[in-house]
Scaffold this active site. Sequence first.
Site, PDB file in Angstrom:
ATOM      1  N   HIS A   1       0.872  -1.182   0.000  1.00  0.00           N
ATOM      2  CA  HIS A   1       0.000   0.000   0.000  1.00  0.00           C
ATOM      3  C   HIS A   1       0.907   1.231   0.000  1.00  0.00           C
ATOM      4  O   HIS A   1       1.999   1.202   0.578  1.00  0.00           O
ATOM      5  CB  HIS A   1      -0.842  -0.039   1.284  1.00  0.00           C
TER       6      HIS A   1
ATOM      7  N   GLN B   1      -4.242  -4.331   7.301  1.00  0.00           N
ATOM      8  CA  GLN B   1      -5.219  -5.200   6.648  1.00  0.00           C
ATOM      9  C   GLN B   1      -5.242  -6.596   7.277  1.00  0.00           C
ATOM     10  O   GLN B   1      -6.111  -7.396   6.957  1.00  0.00           O
ATOM     11  CB  GLN B   1      -4.842  -5.292   5.164  1.00  0.00           C
TER      12      GLN B   1
END
Length: 414
Positions: free
Chosen positions: A129, A210
Amino acid sequence: MAVTATPKLDAQRLRADFPFLEELVNGRPVAFLDSAASTQKPRQMLDALVGLYSHSYANVHRGVYRLAERATDAYEGARANVAAFVNAPSEREVIFTRQATEALNLVAYAWGLDNLGEGDLVLVSELEHHSNFVPWQYIAHRQGASFRTIPIDDAGELRLDDLDGLIRGERLKVVAVGLVSNTLGTVNPVEKLAAWAHGHGAITVVDAAQAAPHRAIDVQALDCDFLAISAHKMLGPTGVGALWGRRELLEEMSPFNLGGHMIRTVDVEKTTWGQLPHKFEAGTGPIAEAVGFGAAIDYLNAVGLDAIERHEHELTEYALGRLGELDWVETYGPPPERRAGIVSFNVTGVHPHDVCQILDWEGVAIRGGHHCTQPLMHRLGVIATNRASFYLYTIPEEIDRLVDGLHKVKSSLG
Ligand SMILES: Cc1ncc(COP(=O)(O)O)c(C=O)c1O
């Protein structure tokens, strides 16, 4: 040894805790398949926020009156919850931040500016990310260090076959990697990477934004050096996240933000820093948000992380099976046994934003875009994907509604 089956979660029962399901589209609750972006909130967490603001609110670590002491206890109780949740050796090693992004920037700036220089190497993964990519790229370049990515294979899994080949004469200093990819759901072998990084004298920084919502996290078993999480992705409020860091490293690091609360003494000549965790918590902290974070962790613990992981695994298997029936849909990422509840896909010839728009008319909420992973998009050779992501309140009928909606996309645009 007794074999215990992983407990099963009752998503239908849990759904009663989530007011968002009162939102109806065409008479049905919205099928919310975008939990990887941010999760919905249970009443128990919302009650904790309202309870704090209504009955125990004051600034923390300042007042000596009872209200302030109650607020401080609640805030520090939340820190204890986070520490236990990631199995931190000490609560002092848990720093409240605004979110995972700020936690990762804290490490990149506060550790990186003092420890990176020419001849050093920072490695991140190709799956990363932007929050665990851009800060490292920026600080590495600013310090004259090399910055490189650990490549992935065509299934979206890290290629560990030639890690040593990534070091081209530099000193490896940082390996920054996500535990779960927000785009493909890949579960990365962080323990192996941490062992390899430590073998080279490097630190390992884990982006668990996540992973923490979906599986048990143990910083000691991972043997990493820093780990970042965000409350809003795990049933908690926005505006708060946490950084766990190894005590020795946090002790020797310079502060990140400067101002009130993080000091020991201030005078014109010199300022000295407070103890951990205060040294990294300048200004008024996210008081109510942290308390909500603690309540969200209580909720997750009551449901059980193992049960959540199993539930998502079943949903992912089901979704990949259903999407696999559509020869005009391409899916990306590893097989279900090596991924979390995230499925990225494209409908041949249709831009993801158009897919999302049509699905929205059907009351199905998914995400379309690059998911803050542009280097991964380049690797996959696409500009964007659709992403359906699941959580403890997701039920298989919602995946059926996604597939029905995709048939509508196909008939109108495909
Ligand atoms: C893997 C991963 N890391 C970091 C982040 C950033 O999280 P936040 O925006 O809460 O800082 C996200 C958010 O999508 C993410 O999925």
